[in-house]
Structure formats: C-alpha cells, structure tokens
Design a protein around this motif. Structure first.
Motif, PDB file in Angstrom:
ATOM      1  N   LEU A 126     -83.544  26.761 -27.946  1.00 52.72           N
ATOM      2  CA  LEU A 126     -83.287  25.710 -26.956  1.00 52.72           C
ATOM      3  C   LEU A 126     -83.822  24.366 -27.439  1.00 52.72           C
ATOM      4  O   LEU A 126     -83.171  23.328 -27.284  1.00 52.72           O
ATOM      5  CB  LEU A 126     -83.937  26.081 -25.618  1.00 52.72           C
ATOM      6  N   ASP A 127     -85.007  24.387 -28.036  1.00 53.43           N
ATOM      7  CA  ASP A 127     -85.585  23.141 -28.541  1.00 53.43           C
ATOM      8  C   ASP A 127     -84.784  22.595 -29.720  1.00 53.43           C
ATOM      9  O   ASP A 127     -84.528  21.391 -29.808  1.00 53.43           O
ATOM     10  CB  ASP A 127     -87.041  23.372 -28.969  1.00 53.43           C
ATOM     11  N   ILE A 128     -84.403  23.478 -30.633  1.00 48.26           N
ATOM     12  CA  ILE A 128     -83.666  23.038 -31.819  1.00 48.26           C
ATOM     13  C   ILE A 128     -82.380  22.332 -31.420  1.00 48.26           C
ATOM     14  O   ILE A 128     -82.060  21.239 -31.901  1.00 48.26           O
ATOM     15  CB  ILE A 128     -83.354  24.242 -32.730  1.00 48.26           C
ATOM     16  N   ILE A 129     -81.623  22.945 -30.505  1.00 51.25           N
ATOM     17  CA  ILE A 129     -80.322  22.392 -30.127  1.00 51.25           C
ATOM     18  C   ILE A 129     -80.464  21.239 -29.146  1.00 51.25           C
ATOM     19  O   ILE A 129     -79.802  20.204 -29.283  1.00 51.25           O
ATOM     20  CB  ILE A 129     -79.434  23.515 -29.566  1.00 51.25           C
ATOM     21  N   ALA A 130     -81.347  21.384 -28.171  1.00 49.40           N
ATOM     22  CA  ALA A 130     -81.505  20.310 -27.180  1.00 49.40           C
ATOM     23  C   ALA A 130     -82.023  19.027 -27.822  1.00 49.40           C
ATOM     24  O   ALA A 130     -81.552  17.928 -27.508  1.00 49.40           O
ATOM     25  CB  ALA A 130     -82.447  20.761 -26.070  1.00 49.40           C
ATOM     26  N   ASN A 131     -82.978  19.139 -28.728  1.00 45.82           N
ATOM     27  CA  ASN A 131     -83.516  17.950 -29.389  1.00 45.82           C
ATOM     28  C   ASN A 131     -82.475  17.267 -30.258  1.00 45.82           C
ATOM     29  O   ASN A 131     -82.553  16.065 -30.526  1.00 45.82           O
ATOM     30  CB  ASN A 131     -84.735  18.319 -30.246  1.00 45.82           C
ATOM     31  N   ARG A 132     -81.502  18.021 -30.701  1.00 42.52           N
ATOM     32  CA  ARG A 132     -80.466  17.481 -31.578  1.00 42.52           C
ATOM     33  C   ARG A 132     -79.395  16.725 -30.799  1.00 42.52           C
ATOM     34  O   ARG A 132     -78.935  15.677 -31.227  1.00 42.52           O
ATOM     35  CB  ARG A 132     -79.833  18.637 -32.361  1.00 42.52           C
ATOM     36  N   ILE A 133     -78.962  17.266 -29.631  1.00 44.34           N
ATOM     37  CA  ILE A 133     -77.756  16.711 -28.997  1.00 44.34           C
ATOM     38  C   ILE A 133     -77.973  16.083 -27.630  1.00 44.34           C
ATOM     39  O   ILE A 133     -77.133  15.295 -27.185  1.00 44.34           O
ATOM     40  CB  ILE A 133     -76.657  17.787 -28.884  1.00 44.34           C
ATOM     41  N   PHE A 134     -79.069  16.419 -26.933  1.00 45.66           N
ATOM     42  CA  PHE A 134     -79.237  15.895 -25.576  1.00 45.66           C
ATOM     43  C   PHE A 134     -80.183  14.704 -25.574  1.00 45.66           C
ATOM     44  O   PHE A 134     -81.231  14.735 -26.198  1.00 45.66           O
ATOM     45  CB  PHE A 134     -79.759  16.983 -24.636  1.00 45.66           C
ATOM     46  N   ARG A 135     -79.808  13.679 -24.840  1.00 47.31           N
ATOM     47  CA  ARG A 135     -80.611  12.456 -24.790  1.00 47.31           C
ATOM     48  C   ARG A 135     -81.065  12.106 -23.372  1.00 47.31           C
ATOM     49  O   ARG A 135     -81.964  11.312 -23.181  1.00 47.31           O
ATOM     50  CB  ARG A 135     -79.801  11.267 -25.348  1.00 47.31           C
ATOM     51  N   LYS A 136     -80.409  12.678 -22.349  1.00 44.27           N
ATOM     52  CA  LYS A 136     -80.682  12.306 -20.957  1.00 44.27           C
ATOM     53  C   LYS A 136     -81.515  13.389 -20.281  1.00 44.27           C
ATOM     54  O   LYS A 136     -81.188  14.573 -20.341  1.00 44.27           O
ATOM     55  CB  LYS A 136     -79.368  12.120 -20.202  1.00 44.27           C
ATOM     56  N   ILE A 137     -82.623  12.981 -19.654  1.00 46.25           N
ATOM     57  CA  ILE A 137     -83.479  13.878 -18.894  1.00 46.25           C
ATOM     58  C   ILE A 137     -83.613  13.308 -17.483  1.00 46.25           C
ATOM     59  O   ILE A 137     -83.907  12.120 -17.336  1.00 46.25           O
ATOM     60  CB  ILE A 137     -84.877  14.026 -19.535  1.00 46.25           C
ATOM     61  N   PRO A 138     -83.408  14.119 -16.421  1.00 46.71           N
ATOM     62  CA  PRO A 138     -83.062  15.536 -16.418  1.00 46.71           C
ATOM     63  C   PRO A 138     -81.633  15.784 -16.891  1.00 46.71           C
ATOM     64  O   PRO A 138     -80.773  14.904 -16.773  1.00 46.71           O
ATOM     65  CB  PRO A 138     -83.240  15.944 -14.955  1.00 46.71           C
ATOM     66  N   LEU A 139     -81.394  16.961 -17.397  1.00 47.34           N
ATOM     67  CA  LEU A 139     -80.072  17.289 -17.907  1.00 47.34           C
ATOM     68  C   LEU A 139     -79.073  17.413 -16.768  1.00 47.34           C
ATOM     69  O   LEU A 139     -79.384  17.996 -15.722  1.00 47.34           O
ATOM     70  CB  LEU A 139     -80.107  18.620 -18.665  1.00 47.34           C
TER      71      LEU A 139
END
Length: 435
Positions: A141-154
């Motif tokens: 989850l960290d590997i992929i989320a850190n790569r493609i997601f920029r907005k928090i909360p998702l």
C-alpha cells in the motif's frame, strides 16, 4: 526514566530469536515452545504500543483464556501448554519472516512516463496492489500510494483501489495471516486446492472491483494515472510463490508456514548480498529493530487467540458441548462464513472465530481443506468490509478516511463475495473428496 538502547531493542531481538526457534521447531518440537515463550515476552513488552481499545480487547481475550485454563485445573484437567504458549507461533514467525521481503521489494520511480492512464490504470493499479500485497502485505500500500496518490484524504474511488486490490489476497495467498491461521487450525488442508480455487475467487473479486471502481471514478477516470503492472513489479512476488510451491512439493511433510519462514528470509538475504553486499547485514538488523516491533497488533492478537483456544479446550473437557451442527458440508461452511463476517462487524478478529470454530467442530472431523477455505473467504471479506479490520484501520491512519465509511463503500462487494462463496466452497468440497 530513559530506557537503555538494549532494552528498547529487546522485543525485536526476542522476535528474531522466535523466528529462528520456530524454524528449529520444525525438526525439534521443544524449540517451538521456546519460540512461544520468546514471543510472549516480546508481546508483553510491546503492550504499551497498542491503542487503548485494542489493548483492552487483547487483555480480555487472554484473561478469558486464563480463566478457562484455571477452571480446567480446578477440575483436574491438564491444559495443553503447547496450545497456550505456541498454538499460533508458526503464524507469528511466518509473518515476521515475510516482513523482511520489504527490503528487496520493487519501489518504482515517481513520474514514470510509462504510467498507465484511464480505465487501464484502474485495472493495472488494482492488480498491482493485489500481486504485491499478496506477498509483501501492507508494504504494498505504501509503495503504490506514495507513487501515485497526492490528495489526502483519498477520494472514494482511489481508496477502493487499495482496499479491494489488497483484501482479495486473503482468498489464496499462502503469505497472508489468513492462510497461516487456516493451516494452523486445519494442518491437513491441501494447499494446491486452496491456492487454485481461492485464486479463481480472487480473480472474480478483482473483476467485480475494477468494474465498480471504474464507475466510481465516473468521467474523471480518464485523468487517473496509475501504477504500471510490469514484469519488474511481478518478478519478486512470482519468484517467491514459485519457490514456496516447489519447496512444498519437494518437502510435503514440512508445514507451509515453515517453508515460507525459510524461503522468505533466504530469498531476501540472497538478493541483498547480490545487490548491496556491504550493507546487507546492517539493513537486516535495521529492519528487525524497526519493523518487527511494529507487528505488536498482530502479535498480541495471535498470542491471546492461542491462549483463548487453550482455555476453551480445557472448558470443553470440563463441560462437553455438542457441536451446533451434525455435519460440516458446504451449507454449514457457508453459514460459518456468514457468522464470522457478522462477528467481524462488531470487532471480533477472524482468528478468534476460526479458533473457536475449530474447537467446536473438532468432534465432526470436518474436511480440513473445506474448513480452511471457509476461513480464507471470511478473512478476505472482513478485511474489506469489517469496520475494525486491520486493513481498514491502516487505511484510516494513513489516508484519513473513517473505517465505517470504508466498510459502507465496500458493502456491495461484501454481498457479491458472500454469493460467490457458496459455489467456491462447493468446488473445494468436490475437489477435496475427489468427487
């Protein structure tokens, strides 16, 4: 008072020792008990890391187990100390051993021009979460989320990519705690059947998920940039799966948890020595110090579940209870899935439900593969749909989305998998009995 460095690192050292003792226990049984003692010592030292609610649940379960053992002793029943101390030790050590694979997991590069977009991105990213998560667990989850997601909360659609892709791994992956628990309480279960039929269920679940997630994105799906499902991303998970399956075929007498306990660190050490030989030892030690104590939640739950199982077994020797059913076939297995899912909705961890069910159904001698598949399906459903599941708690802490909202978003998925569970269990029963 400031704790000395050696004391701070003591839980990590105890868990590392427990892994080695558990491996030794595959050929010399007393070592398994010693591993259990080491894990209990680490678990007690790590109690302070748990949230107040989780700590209360763990202490309550352990207390109920101790009370059951006490009642048994009062009536002349000798408790099964191996069950109390080390019932779930193979599961604990397997998960700890797998965590080392994170050191050699693919990381990817931000801004890769090959990143897929649109509907293809939804499918590739969900599948990538599934493939990586099935082997390296929550690190995916960290590997992929850190790569493609920029907005928090998702947003809903992006969070479902992580939730659905990851949770389906419970249906088939031997590297999940679900599989370790199922094989602990049904050691004679046939792994090829579980992986094949469970893999088919996972594929159906991922197909349903990708279709639903694409609709959840709506017109914005064309702008979604995902994680590429490349050969580089698949290489490590596939290598580990193949290694474990081959070892299981060559050494059928060794439990799958034991095979994984050896294969996962061995593959990690080999790759580290090839890639960074001078830093290999330092990285292994640093990982043990940092990541093994982070298992405090799983460690405490599995330890308390083992103690509860021992206490429940002692109680059954004092006051025998008839099983709630007279046979364990497909209808009963599906009903057990439903009961476990309902219990998970109120916070009962599936390892507890599985342990109690195994004790109560033991007089019926249920087909071990069918029973194990029941546990895998229930575990996978609760991972996505249980408001207090470990996955959803992690998603809440890292991506600031309420766990009950996540469970509500996954409600239709839970119903779909419950419907698919019946034919899945039917296939397992037919295949297992050779009908």
């Amino acid at each position: 008072m400031t704790r000395s460095p050696w004391f701070r690192h003591l839980p990590a050292a105890l868990l590392a020792i427990a892994i080695m003792l558990t491996i030794a226990g595959l050929v010399w049984r007393p070592a398994m008990l010693a591993a259990g003692v080491a894990s209990w010592a680490a678990g007690i030292l790590l109690l302070g890391r748990l949230s107040r609610r989780y700590r209360a649940i763990v202490i309550l379960l352990a207390a109920l187990g101790a009370i059951g053992i006490g009642i048994g002793l009062a009536h002349g029943v000798t408790p099964d100390w191996r069950l109390a101390l080390a019932a779930n030790q193979p599961m604990i050590s397997m998960l700890a051993a797998i965590s080392f694979v994170r050191l050699v997991a693919p990381r990817g590069r931000t801004g890769d021009h090959r990143a897929p977009t649109g509907r293809s991105a939804v499918w590739q990213t969900t599948m990538a979460v599934h493939v990586l998560g099935s082997v390296i667990n929550l690190t995916a989850l960290d590997i992929i989320a850190n790569r493609i997601f920029r907005k928090i909360p998702l947003p809903r659609a992006e969070l479902l990519v992580l939730s659905r892709g990851y949770s389906a791994g419970a249906f088939w992956s031997p590297f999940w705690g679900a599989s370790a628990a199922a094989l602990t309480y049904a050691p004679a279960a046939r792994l090829p059947i579980l992986m094949t039929v469970g893999g088919a269920l996972a594929l159906a679940a991922l197909t349903i998920s990708c279709l639903q997630i694409t609709r959840a994105f709506g017109p914005a799906v064309k702008d979604f940039r995902g994680y590429p499902l490349t050969l580089g991303a698949l290489r490590l998970p596939m290598a580990l799966v193949i290694l474990v399956v081959l070892a299981h075929v060559l050494l059928p007498g060794v439990p799958v948890t034991g095979v994984i306990m050896v294969c996962a660190p061995a593959l990690t050490i080999t790759l580290l020595l090839v890639r960074t030989p001078r830093r290999a030892t330092r990285r292994l030690v640093a990982h043990a110090r940092r990541s093994l104590p982070a298992m405090s939640g799983e460690l405490s739950m599995f330890l308390s579940a083992g103690l509860l199982t021992a206490g429940f077994a002692a109680m059954l020797d004092v006051v025998p209870l008839d099983p709630p059913v007279t046979r364990f076939g497909v209808p009963e297995a599906w009903a057990l899935v439903l009961v476990m899912v309902i219990f998970s909705a109120i916070g009962v961890h599936p390892v507890i439900s599985l342990a109690v069910a195994a004790s109560m159904l033991a007089p019926l001698h249920p087909d071990p593969t069918l029973f194990a598949m029941t546990g895998l399906i229930a575990w996978g459903i609760q991972a996505a749909g249980g408001p207090l599941s470990g996955l959803n708690v992690v998603l809440q802490s890292r991506f600031r989305v309420d766990t009950f909202r996540i469970a509500r978003w996954n409600a239709s998925y839970v119903l779909a998998i419950l419907l698919l569970a019946y034919p899945t269990l039917w296939m397992v029963a037919r295949w297992s009995c050779g009908c």
